[in-house]
Scaffold this motif. Sequence first.
Motif, PDB file in Angstrom:
ATOM      1  N   UNK A 153       1.434 -16.237  -8.658  1.00 17.05           N
ATOM      2  CA  UNK A 153       0.196 -16.150  -7.883  1.00 17.05           C
ATOM      3  C   UNK A 153      -0.292 -14.711  -7.739  1.00 17.05           C
ATOM      4  N   UNK A 154       0.556 -13.749  -8.057  1.00 21.31           N
ATOM      5  CA  UNK A 154       0.177 -12.343  -8.002  1.00 21.31           C
ATOM      6  C   UNK A 154       0.577 -11.661  -6.715  1.00 21.31           C
ATOM      7  N   UNK A 155       0.735 -10.347  -6.794  1.00 19.80           N
ATOM      8  CA  UNK A 155       1.020  -9.529  -5.620  1.00 19.80           C
ATOM      9  C   UNK A 155       0.180  -8.260  -5.715  1.00 19.80           C
ATOM     10  N   UNK A 156      -0.415  -7.880  -4.592  1.00 19.05           N
ATOM     11  CA  UNK A 156      -1.358  -6.756  -4.580  1.00 19.05           C
ATOM     12  C   UNK A 156      -0.609  -5.427  -4.487  1.00 19.05           C
ATOM     13  N   UNK A 157      -0.980  -4.511  -5.348  1.00 23.55           N
ATOM     14  CA  UNK A 157      -0.494  -3.131  -5.283  1.00 23.55           C
ATOM     15  C   UNK A 157      -1.703  -2.224  -5.100  1.00 23.55           C
ATOM     16  N   UNK A 158      -1.679  -1.426  -4.051  1.00 25.96           N
ATOM     17  CA  UNK A 158      -2.761  -0.492  -3.781  1.00 25.96           C
ATOM     18  C   UNK A 158      -2.190   0.909  -3.655  1.00 25.96           C
ATOM     19  N   UNK A 159      -2.723   1.818  -4.456  1.00 23.73           N
ATOM     20  CA  UNK A 159      -2.246   3.193  -4.467  1.00 23.73           C
ATOM     21  C   UNK A 159      -3.373   4.099  -3.997  1.00 23.73           C
ATOM     22  N   UNK A 160      -3.145   4.777  -2.890  1.00 18.53           N
ATOM     23  CA  UNK A 160      -4.166   5.677  -2.349  1.00 18.53           C
ATOM     24  C   UNK A 160      -3.935   7.092  -2.878  1.00 18.53           C
ATOM     25  N   UNK A 172       0.857  -1.191   0.000  1.00 13.88           N
ATOM     26  CA  UNK A 172       0.000   0.000   0.000  1.00 13.88           C
ATOM     27  C   UNK A 172       0.890   1.236   0.000  1.00 13.88           C
ATOM     28  N   UNK A 173       0.718   2.075  -1.012  1.00 18.05           N
ATOM     29  CA  UNK A 173       1.512   3.300  -1.133  1.00 18.05           C
ATOM     30  C   UNK A 173       0.589   4.468  -1.473  1.00 18.05           C
ATOM     31  N   UNK A 174       1.149   5.657  -1.420  1.00 18.64           N
ATOM     32  CA  UNK A 174       0.404   6.852  -1.793  1.00 18.64           C
ATOM     33  C   UNK A 174       0.718   7.239  -3.238  1.00 18.64           C
ATOM     34  N   UNK A 175      -0.180   7.979  -3.829  1.00 20.41           N
ATOM     35  CA  UNK A 175       0.042   8.464  -5.184  1.00 20.41           C
ATOM     36  C   UNK A 175       1.363   9.234  -5.255  1.00 20.41           C
ATOM     37  N   UNK A 224       4.705  -8.721 -17.316  1.00 24.50           N
ATOM     38  CA  UNK A 224       3.935  -8.301 -16.154  1.00 24.50           C
ATOM     39  C   UNK A 224       2.548  -7.910 -16.641  1.00 24.50           C
ATOM     40  N   UNK A 225       1.548  -8.443 -15.953  1.00 22.71           N
ATOM     41  CA  UNK A 225       0.158  -8.108 -16.213  1.00 22.71           C
ATOM     42  C   UNK A 225      -0.468  -7.656 -14.902  1.00 22.71           C
ATOM     43  N   UNK A 226      -1.630  -7.029 -15.000  1.00 22.46           N
ATOM     44  CA  UNK A 226      -2.336  -6.635 -13.783  1.00 22.46           C
ATOM     45  C   UNK A 226      -3.832  -6.792 -13.976  1.00 22.46           C
ATOM     46  N   UNK A 227      -4.507  -7.004 -12.852  1.00 24.07           N
ATOM     47  CA  UNK A 227      -5.959  -7.160 -12.889  1.00 24.07           C
ATOM     48  C   UNK A 227      -6.570  -6.415 -11.723  1.00 24.07           C
ATOM     49  N   UNK A 228      -7.380  -5.424 -12.038  1.00 23.96           N
ATOM     50  CA  UNK A 228      -8.102  -4.661 -11.034  1.00 23.96           C
ATOM     51  C   UNK A 228      -9.459  -5.316 -10.796  1.00 23.96           C
ATOM     52  N   UNK A 229     -10.069  -5.078  -9.650  1.00 22.65           N
ATOM     53  CA  UNK A 229     -11.379  -5.687  -9.360  1.00 22.65           C
ATOM     54  C   UNK A 229     -12.406  -5.354 -10.430  1.00 22.65           C
ATOM     55  N   UNK A 230     -13.076  -6.380 -10.921  1.00 19.28           N
ATOM     56  CA  UNK A 230     -14.119  -6.182 -11.913  1.00 19.28           C
ATOM     57  C   UNK A 230     -13.624  -5.930 -13.320  1.00 19.28           C
ATOM     58  N   UNK A 231     -12.312  -5.999 -13.511  1.00 16.14           N
ATOM     59  CA  UNK A 231     -11.754  -5.749 -14.838  1.00 16.14           C
ATOM     60  C   UNK A 231     -10.984  -6.961 -15.334  1.00 16.14           C
ATOM     61  N   UNK A 232     -10.751  -6.990 -16.644  1.00 15.98           N
ATOM     62  CA  UNK A 232      -9.979  -8.069 -17.219  1.00 15.98           C
ATOM     63  C   UNK A 232      -8.488  -7.842 -16.952  1.00 15.98           C
ATOM     64  N   UNK A 249      -5.070   4.593 -10.256  1.00 19.20           N
ATOM     65  CA  UNK A 249      -5.515   3.661 -11.298  1.00 19.20           C
ATOM     66  C   UNK A 249      -4.524   2.527 -11.543  1.00 19.20           C
ATOM     67  N   UNK A 250      -3.367   2.566 -10.902  1.00 19.33           N
ATOM     68  CA  UNK A 250      -2.423   1.453 -10.976  1.00 19.33           C
ATOM     69  C   UNK A 250      -2.766   0.355  -9.966  1.00 19.33           C
ATOM     70  N   UNK A 251      -3.742   0.603  -9.118  1.00 17.29           N
ATOM     71  CA  UNK A 251      -4.151  -0.384  -8.124  1.00 17.29           C
ATOM     72  C   UNK A 251      -4.657  -1.652  -8.805  1.00 17.29           C
ATOM     73  N   UNK A 252      -4.061  -2.783  -8.442  1.00 23.37           N
ATOM     74  CA  UNK A 252      -4.411  -4.059  -9.070  1.00 23.37           C
ATOM     75  C   UNK A 252      -3.573  -5.162  -8.434  1.00 23.37           C
ATOM     76  N   UNK A 253      -3.917  -6.385  -8.765  1.00 26.11           N
ATOM     77  CA  UNK A 253      -3.029  -7.517  -8.498  1.00 26.11           C
ATOM     78  C   UNK A 253      -2.106  -7.645  -9.707  1.00 26.11           C
ATOM     79  N   UNK A 254      -0.816  -7.677  -9.457  1.00 20.71           N
ATOM     80  CA  UNK A 254       0.182  -7.753 -10.523  1.00 20.71           C
ATOM     81  C   UNK A 254       0.717  -9.176 -10.621  1.00 20.71           C
ATOM     82  N   UNK A 255       0.734  -9.670 -11.855  1.00 18.16           N
ATOM     83  CA  UNK A 255       1.160 -11.036 -12.131  1.00 18.16           C
ATOM     84  C   UNK A 255       2.389 -11.055 -13.033  1.00 18.16           C
ATOM     85  N   UNK A 256       3.297 -11.969 -12.732  1.00 17.85           N
ATOM     86  CA  UNK A 256       4.439 -12.248 -13.581  1.00 17.85           C
ATOM     87  C   UNK A 256       4.098 -13.443 -14.457  1.00 17.85           C
TER      88      UNK A 256
END
Length: 128
Positions: free
Chosen positions: A120-127, A11-14, A36-44, A89-96
């Motif tokens: 398995x992915x790693x969560x990135x959350x940007x406030x 969890x980081x700040x903008x 590297x790919x990413x998936x946000x909630x409700x998105x592909x 908007x970079x908030x997502x689970x990031x996959x290798x």
Amino acid sequence: QVQLVESGGGLVQAGDSLRLSCAVSGRTFSNYAMGWFRQAPGKEREFVATINWSYGRTYYADSVRGRFTISRENAENMVYLQMNDLKPEDTAVYYCAAKEINSASTTILTVNNRYDNWGQGTQVTVSS
């Protein structure tokens, strides 16, 4: 088949930076396309960045170009994603992801269904 383990999310700040790591084990080929790919909630799941393991060729999604950098450390079997100037908007689970390719190929892959090895992915959350 390679095994991929991501780490470095949080969890980081903008405006902050993070470096994601992908540990690669079980390599049997000399060359891979790594992504590297990413998936946000409700998105592909969407493409972020890719690198050709042997030749270092890279490519980025328009949304991250100039802010993110993909790299690999051959001796340590690691792939990294340096993320600067993070935005909410970079908030997502990031996959290798990895795809075995010909040793002489400079191929990079931007489409997720071309890859056949995923972490398995790693969560990135940007406030904000």
